[in-house]
Design a protein around this motif. Structure first.
Motif, PDB file in Angstrom:
ATOM      1  N   THR A 158       0.815  -1.219   0.000  1.00  0.00           N
ATOM      2  CA  THR A 158       0.000   0.000   0.000  1.00  0.00           C
ATOM      3  C   THR A 158       0.846   1.265   0.000  1.00  0.00           C
ATOM      4  O   THR A 158       1.942   1.304   0.577  1.00  0.00           O
ATOM      5  CB  THR A 158      -0.950   0.032   1.213  1.00  0.00           C
ATOM      6  N   VAL A 159       0.283   2.273  -0.617  1.00  0.00           N
ATOM      7  CA  VAL A 159       0.841   3.630  -0.608  1.00  0.00           C
ATOM      8  C   VAL A 159      -0.324   4.569  -0.327  1.00  0.00           C
ATOM      9  O   VAL A 159      -1.295   4.585  -1.074  1.00  0.00           O
ATOM     10  CB  VAL A 159       1.496   3.991  -1.960  1.00  0.00           C
ATOM     11  N   TRP A 196      -0.463   0.053  -4.425  1.00  0.00           N
ATOM     12  CA  TRP A 196       0.198   0.876  -5.449  1.00  0.00           C
ATOM     13  C   TRP A 196      -0.342   0.551  -6.834  1.00  0.00           C
ATOM     14  O   TRP A 196      -0.327   1.406  -7.733  1.00  0.00           O
ATOM     15  CB  TRP A 196       1.711   0.679  -5.400  1.00  0.00           C
ATOM     16  N   THR A 197      -0.866  -0.658  -7.004  1.00  0.00           N
ATOM     17  CA  THR A 197      -1.440  -1.024  -8.300  1.00  0.00           C
ATOM     18  C   THR A 197      -2.739  -0.258  -8.578  1.00  0.00           C
ATOM     19  O   THR A 197      -3.083  -0.021  -9.736  1.00  0.00           O
ATOM     20  CB  THR A 197      -1.718  -2.533  -8.338  1.00  0.00           C
ATOM     21  N   TRP A 230      -3.186   2.886  -7.587  1.00  0.00           N
ATOM     22  CA  TRP A 230      -2.707   4.206  -8.026  1.00  0.00           C
ATOM     23  C   TRP A 230      -2.272   4.155  -9.488  1.00  0.00           C
ATOM     24  O   TRP A 230      -2.529   5.099 -10.253  1.00  0.00           O
ATOM     25  CB  TRP A 230      -1.541   4.669  -7.148  1.00  0.00           C
TER      26      TRP A 230
END
Length: 515
Positions: free
Chosen positions: A159-160, A165-166, A168
């Motif tokens: 996660t970000v 992140w995928t 995003w």
């Protein structure tokens, strides 16, 4: 100034040579000539079918059900809201179809040739928020679609900022797809609308059939009672919910002339919009409402996000087809409803520097900065805060435009003066203080009492910003619309502009050779 007027109720300048050197003019803001007005009834019906079949429309019904309403209550509120919003929508459509002008140029008649940037930028920022919301939805669709084929490593990636992140990356891909379409221009948007109009309806049908099948039939879902009943609890949230439904299309009710400027005739745009909007929304939201009600029977909780539901379908081919439809239709909705308007609005602010295409890119950048993932955090924030606040701002503008165009100028505009300084719309140094004051009063009355509903995290105190105005916030769009209209009309009657202004506008609209 020579003007042509035909039997379809359309007006055009014989030549734009006298205004082409003006700093307030560029080709994207110029009035559309007769030969460029090619949109028929079907184009407007398809436009609204495509917009109405967007995922955020689905969220309206499912979100209300998530708050405890029955599907009958939810769909009833949405249908009533759509009938109400059709009034300013069609009234503000007339100027575009008659004169071939976009919204920011139309706004110059009421706010002044420079003052028009106030409502234009207000509307543009609202659209940027909507563009971000739709782009987030589209990114979720791409993320879910990819996860169905790439497996857990994709959907369960690190996660970000609280999201994989995928996701995003999917958001960025969807954003880029839309920007590419904007760069191809308005005609490509019209063609996409014609194709994409029914796609989301197909997906909604698949979801309804699948969930109802799991629930053992439509009976339980259709008969599911309201958790709120029809008593005080329901009527407590009814005004805010209704204003949210109206506010959902408040952006388009303000800038609809951006589209009706291409109308073949007044009849084409009126019939197309009347057929395409309310009936489509009622049918689509009924499907979404029944589906959400059925999810309670199947999983014990209301699942109001159709993207989440699609991802739960066990057949990967159905998931693939459904999410491709979602992606294509969301692109069509977002580019049409949320980039065309602000592109013209930003261009109006700096006509010599910003073209339609550049304005579209600016819209996309600002949309990211507005953090749509936070706006979609929960249904209460989405309906009562986002829709409520933006609805109030745009309701005030809609009321002022209607007062100016229909009550004060009686549909007669001086087209040439809309594009130059020192003319009929100069007012005081380019600003009409009457319209600006009316907008300020409308916003104070409608938003001044903003509060956060009990049990909902929000940016406002529970007692309201201005406690005595708290009751008005529940009727924010209606208060803003009516007060904007009445205050602007009264100020213009009490403090009229130079008497020659309206007379010159009437003479120019008729044409001196016909006087």
């Amino acid at each position: 100034m020579a003007i042509n007027e035909d039997n379809l109720g359309r007006v055009e300048l014989e030549s734009t040579k006298t205004i082409e050197t003006s700093k307030l003019f560029n080709d994207d803001l110029a009035p559309v000539p007769f030969k460029g007005r090619t949109w028929h009834t079907y184009n407007y019906a398809a436009l609204w079918m495509s917009i109405a079949h967007g995922i955020p429309t689905y969220y309206l019904a499912s979100g209300l059900i998530g708050m405890g309403m029955s599907w009958v209550q939810a769909v009833g509120i949405i249908g009533l809201g759509n009938l109400i919003v059709m009034i300013p929508l069609l009234l503000n459509s007339h100027a575009g179809a008659k004169y071939g002008i976009p919204f920011p140029i139309f706004a110059r008649s009421a706010f002044g040739v420079l003052g028009s940037n106030i409502p234009a930028i207000t509307r543009a920022l609202s659209a940027c928020g909507w563009f971000g919301i739709q782009t987030w939805v589209g990114g979720q669709a791409i993320h879910t679609l990819s996860g169905a084929f790439l497996g857990g490593w994709w959907t369960e990636a690190g996660t970000v900022g609280g999201h994989p992140w995928t996701l995003w990356l999917s958001f960025a891909i969807f954003w880029a797809i839309q920007m590419a379409l904007v760069l191809r221009g308005i005609e490509s948007i019209r063609k996409l609308e014609n194709i994409a109009a029914p796609l989301i309806l197909v997906v909604a049908g698949i979801l309804l059939w699948w969930v109802v099948s799991l629930a053992g039939g439509l009976g339980e879902a259709a008969m599911a009672p309201s958790q709120l009943g029809w008593g005080p609890e329901f009527w407590k949230i009814f005004p805010g919910a209704l204003m949210g439904m109206i506010a959902f299309y408040a952006t388009m009710s303000v800038n609809i002339s951006d589209f009706t400027r291409f109308a073949k005739s007044q009849k084409a745009q009126v019939v197309g919009q009347a057929v395409g909007l309310t009936p489509t929304v009622v049918i689509f939201t009924t499907m979404g409402a029944l589906t959400t009600s059925a999810t309670v029977e199947v999983w014990g909780r209301s699942i109001w996000d159709p993207i989440e539901l699609v991802g739960m379908i066990p057949n990967p081919l159905v998931v693939l087809f459904s999410l491709i439809c979602v992606i294509v239709a969301t692109v069509a909705v977002n580019v049409a409803a949320n980039t065309v308007g602000p592109a013209y609005d930003f261009s109006n602010a700096f006509p010599r520097l910003i073209s339609f295409k550049t304005g579209g890119i600016i819209t996309g950048v600002i949309a990211i900065l507005m953090q749509p993932w936070n706006l979609m955090a929960n249904s209460s924030l989405y309906i009562f805060v986002w829709l409520g606040i933006t609805g109030a701002f745009l309701g005030s503008v809609a009321g002022i435009l209607i007062a100016e165009y229909w009550l004060i100028r009686r549909t007669k505009l001086d087209m040439e003066d809309l594009y130059r300084r020192g003319g009929a719309y100069e007012y005081r140094r380019g600003y009409n203080w009457r319209a600006i004051t009316a907008m300020g009063v409308a916003l104070l009355l409608s938003v001044g009492g903003a509060y956060s509903a009990a049990g909902t995290d929000g940016p406002f105190p529970a007692e309201g910003l201005i406690p005595m105005l708290k009751p008005l916030f529940d009727l924010n769009w209606a208060v803003a619309f009516l007060s904007g209209l009445l205050v602007h009309w009264l100020l213009t009657r009490i403090f009229p502009p130079r008497s020659s202004v309206v007379e010159r506008a009437e003479a120019a609209a008729v044409g001196p050779e016909q006087l």
